[in-house]
Design a protein around this motif. Structure first.
Motif, PDB file in Angstrom:
ATOM      1  N   GLU A  72       0.823  -1.212   0.000  1.00  0.00           N
ATOM      2  CA  GLU A  72       0.000   0.000   0.000  1.00  0.00           C
ATOM      3  C   GLU A  72       0.854   1.257   0.000  1.00  0.00           C
ATOM      4  O   GLU A  72       0.533   2.236  -0.681  1.00  0.00           O
ATOM      5  N   ASP A  73       1.941   1.252   0.761  1.00  0.00           N
ATOM      6  CA  ASP A  73       2.811   2.427   0.806  1.00  0.00           C
ATOM      7  C   ASP A  73       3.459   2.690  -0.552  1.00  0.00           C
ATOM      8  O   ASP A  73       3.572   3.853  -0.976  1.00  0.00           O
ATOM      9  N   ARG A  74       3.906   1.628  -1.207  1.00  0.00           N
ATOM     10  CA  ARG A  74       4.497   1.806  -2.538  1.00  0.00           C
ATOM     11  C   ARG A  74       3.471   2.392  -3.504  1.00  0.00           C
ATOM     12  O   ARG A  74       3.782   3.284  -4.296  1.00  0.00           O
ATOM     13  N   LEU A  75       2.258   1.883  -3.436  1.00  0.00           N
ATOM     14  CA  LEU A  75       1.220   2.356  -4.341  1.00  0.00           C
ATOM     15  C   LEU A  75       0.874   3.819  -4.080  1.00  0.00           C
ATOM     16  O   LEU A  75       0.765   4.627  -5.012  1.00  0.00           O
ATOM     17  N   LEU A  76       0.729   4.177  -2.812  1.00  0.00           N
ATOM     18  CA  LEU A  76       0.318   5.539  -2.474  1.00  0.00           C
ATOM     19  C   LEU A  76       1.406   6.565  -2.787  1.00  0.00           C
ATOM     20  O   LEU A  76       1.125   7.761  -2.859  1.00  0.00           O
ATOM     21  N   ALA A  77       2.638   6.107  -2.970  1.00  0.00           N
ATOM     22  CA  ALA A  77       3.721   7.009  -3.369  1.00  0.00           C
ATOM     23  C   ALA A  77       3.758   7.226  -4.880  1.00  0.00           C
ATOM     24  O   ALA A  77       4.558   8.026  -5.376  1.00  0.00           O
ATOM     25  N   SER A  78       2.884   6.542  -5.612  1.00  0.00           N
ATOM     26  CA  SER A  78       2.877   6.648  -7.064  1.00  0.00           C
ATOM     27  C   SER A  78       2.362   8.012  -7.524  1.00  0.00           C
ATOM     28  O   SER A  78       1.337   8.497  -7.040  1.00  0.00           O
ATOM     29  N   PRO A  79       3.065   8.643  -8.478  1.00  0.00           N
ATOM     30  CA  PRO A  79       2.586   9.923  -9.017  1.00  0.00           C
ATOM     31  C   PRO A  79       1.205   9.816  -9.652  1.00  0.00           C
ATOM     32  O   PRO A  79       0.507  10.832  -9.786  1.00  0.00           O
ATOM     33  N   ALA A  80       0.789   8.606 -10.008  1.00  0.00           N
ATOM     34  CA  ALA A  80      -0.524   8.431 -10.636  1.00  0.00           C
ATOM     35  C   ALA A  80      -1.667   8.823  -9.707  1.00  0.00           C
ATOM     36  O   ALA A  80      -2.779   9.086 -10.167  1.00  0.00           O
ATOM     37  N   LEU A  81      -1.398   8.866  -8.405  1.00  0.00           N
ATOM     38  CA  LEU A  81      -2.451   9.183  -7.437  1.00  0.00           C
ATOM     39  C   LEU A  81      -2.381  10.625  -6.930  1.00  0.00           C
ATOM     40  O   LEU A  81      -3.263  11.060  -6.185  1.00  0.00           O
ATOM     41  N   ASP A  82      -1.341  11.349  -7.325  1.00  0.00           N
ATOM     42  CA  ASP A  82      -1.164  12.704  -6.794  1.00  0.00           C
ATOM     43  C   ASP A  82      -2.372  13.593  -7.046  1.00  0.00           C
ATOM     44  O   ASP A  82      -2.856  14.298  -6.149  1.00  0.00           O
ATOM     45  N   ALA A  83      -2.882  13.561  -8.262  1.00  0.00           N
ATOM     46  CA  ALA A  83      -3.959  14.486  -8.631  1.00  0.00           C
ATOM     47  C   ALA A  83      -5.239  14.224  -7.850  1.00  0.00           C
ATOM     48  O   ALA A  83      -5.968  15.172  -7.510  1.00  0.00           O
ATOM     49  N   VAL A  84      -5.537  12.945  -7.549  1.00  0.00           N
ATOM     50  CA  VAL A  84      -6.785  12.644  -6.843  1.00  0.00           C
ATOM     51  C   VAL A  84      -6.628  12.765  -5.324  1.00  0.00           C
ATOM     52  O   VAL A  84      -7.620  12.954  -4.610  1.00  0.00           O
ATOM     53  N   LEU A  85      -5.399  12.667  -4.812  1.00  0.00           N
ATOM     54  CA  LEU A  85      -5.185  12.807  -3.376  1.00  0.00           C
ATOM     55  C   LEU A  85      -4.995  14.262  -2.954  1.00  0.00           C
ATOM     56  O   LEU A  85      -5.278  14.623  -1.812  1.00  0.00           O
ATOM     57  N   GLU A  86      -4.527  15.092  -3.874  1.00  0.00           N
ATOM     58  CA  GLU A  86      -4.234  16.488  -3.526  1.00  0.00           C
ATOM     59  C   GLU A  86      -5.436  17.244  -2.967  1.00  0.00           C
ATOM     60  O   GLU A  86      -5.301  17.937  -1.942  1.00  0.00           O
ATOM     61  N   PRO A  87      -6.644  17.161  -3.570  1.00  0.00           N
ATOM     62  CA  PRO A  87      -7.788  17.885  -2.992  1.00  0.00           C
ATOM     63  C   PRO A  87      -8.119  17.419  -1.579  1.00  0.00           C
ATOM     64  O   PRO A  87      -8.548  18.222  -0.735  1.00  0.00           O
ATOM     65  N   ILE A  88      -7.924  16.136  -1.305  1.00  0.00           N
ATOM     66  CA  ILE A  88      -8.181  15.618   0.030  1.00  0.00           C
ATOM     67  C   ILE A  88      -7.167  16.197   1.005  1.00  0.00           C
ATOM     68  O   ILE A  88      -7.507  16.630   2.111  1.00  0.00           O
ATOM     69  N   GLY A  89      -5.891  16.233   0.590  1.00  0.00           N
ATOM     70  CA  GLY A  89      -4.857  16.806   1.436  1.00  0.00           C
ATOM     71  C   GLY A  89      -5.109  18.264   1.759  1.00  0.00           C
ATOM     72  O   GLY A  89      -4.900  18.714   2.895  1.00  0.00           O
ATOM     73  N   GLU A  90      -5.580  19.029   0.780  1.00  0.00           N
ATOM     74  CA  GLU A  90      -5.867  20.445   1.013  1.00  0.00           C
ATOM     75  C   GLU A  90      -6.979  20.619   2.034  1.00  0.00           C
ATOM     76  O   GLU A  90      -6.927  21.512   2.891  1.00  0.00           O
TER      77      GLU A  90
END
Length: 328
Positions: A72-90
């Motif tokens: 899971e950690d390897r997957l969540l570090a993937s740039p492919a998820l940056d765009a969908v995780l960014e709004p949640i992080g904000e």
């Protein structure tokens, strides 16, 4: 961010599990991306302060610096998820729970957690503890050079943390709804059920180094480095996938400059577990709870009566910490 996402949508956790177990499956990754993108960021704002902290606690509890990152950690570090995780992080950073995650230390809110089998806060002896730590670190490194295999793939484990010695006094912020954040924001948490919370405060002005970013941690290491290349070799190779020199801060030397070192929550999120270049090698911040402060000098005093907190047994549906109201 993923832990918060799981609290916002029941579809995220199973999609994350499938994508992590099938790293080459584009359809599984696509299903995870869709599950994350379908979350209304406003749902994050509906979570309670405690729910956000519990999501952070999930991430902290899964920190492992002595083994390879899990799928899971390897997957969540993937740039492919940056765009969908960014709004949640904000939205997380804009949540009331994160209101003080970037703040400097507030001395009047510091709390020491005395677990059921640990002693009350020890207010003296910091210099002696640091001198022993320094001697032990140098001895372990010398012994590791003599006795431990040079092959980073060897099945060997040793010291993996880089935080100050645990013999020092450490504190974390306290709130009405949680006696101290260390109750839940604890790496490698062993499942304690009871704790006594002591309010603490500095006895006078204190010099505190604030770790707000990864760059701050690097500056701290560069200011007073200790070479731990062989003693950290095997664990940190597994954690970071890197062979080379490793450095941690010399806490004894730094105690001449600072009374306390405060790791902000945002500093933890940016820094913990990441390989960071330092000089000819690198460093890892490991074994330090977000929001916690280690005190390098004898500068704290008990600031009031302690309170006792407990967590319901594993058979109870409510596993949250509660103050014992009937405590004398």
């Amino acid at each position: 961010m993923a832990a918060v996402a799981c609290r916002c949508s029941d579809a995220v956790r199973p999609a994350l599990f499938e994508a992590a177990r099938n790293p080459g499956d584009g359809s599984a990754l696509g299903a995870l991306v869709r599950a994350l993108s379908e979350i209304d960021p406003g749902r994050v704002s509906e979570l309670s302060i405690l729910e956000v902290y519990e999501a952070l606690a999930d991430s902290v509890a899964w920190a492992r610096y002595w083994q390879e990152p899990i799928e899971e950690d390897r997957l969540l570090a993937s740039p492919a998820l940056d765009a969908v995780l960014e709004p949640i992080g904000e939205r997380i950073l804009g949540h009331e729970a994160a209101a003080d995650w970037e703040d400097d230390l507030v001395g009047s809110r510091q709390r020491y957690v005395q677990w059921s089998r640990s002693p009350p806060p020890r207010l003296v002896g910091a210099r002696r503890s640091l001198a022993k730590w320094h001697s032990d670190v140098l001895e372990e490194e010398a012994r590791a050079l003599r006795e431990r295999p040079a092959d980073p793939l060897a099945n060997f484990s040793g010291t993996w943390w880089s935080a100050p010695p645990r013999a020092l006094l450490s504190t974390s912020p306290g709130y009405d709804w949680l006696g101290a954040t260390d109750l839940i924001l604890t790496e490698d948490e062993p499942g304690w059920e009871r704790a006594t919370i002591w309010p603490m405060e500095p006895t006078g002005p204190v010099r505190v180094f604030e770790i707000a970013t990864a760059a701050d941690w690097v500056r701290l290491v560069e200011a007073a480095p200790v070479d731990v290349s062989r003693s950290r070799l095997h664990d940190w190779y597994r954690a970071a996938g890197r062979v080379g020199d490793w450095f941690i801060p010399d806490w004894l030397q730094l105690s001449d400059r600072y009374d306390g070192i405060h790791l902000k929550v945002t500093g933890y999120l940016e820094t913990a577990g990441r390989f960071l270049p330092v000089g000819s090698g690198g460093t890892l911040l490991a074994g330090w709870n977000p929001g916690a402060t280690y005190w390098l000098t004898d500068c704290l005093a008990v600031a009031g009566p302690p309170s006792r907190w407990e967590r319901r047994s594993s058979e109870s549906a409510d596993r949250r910490w509660h103050v014992q109201e009937d405590d004398p």
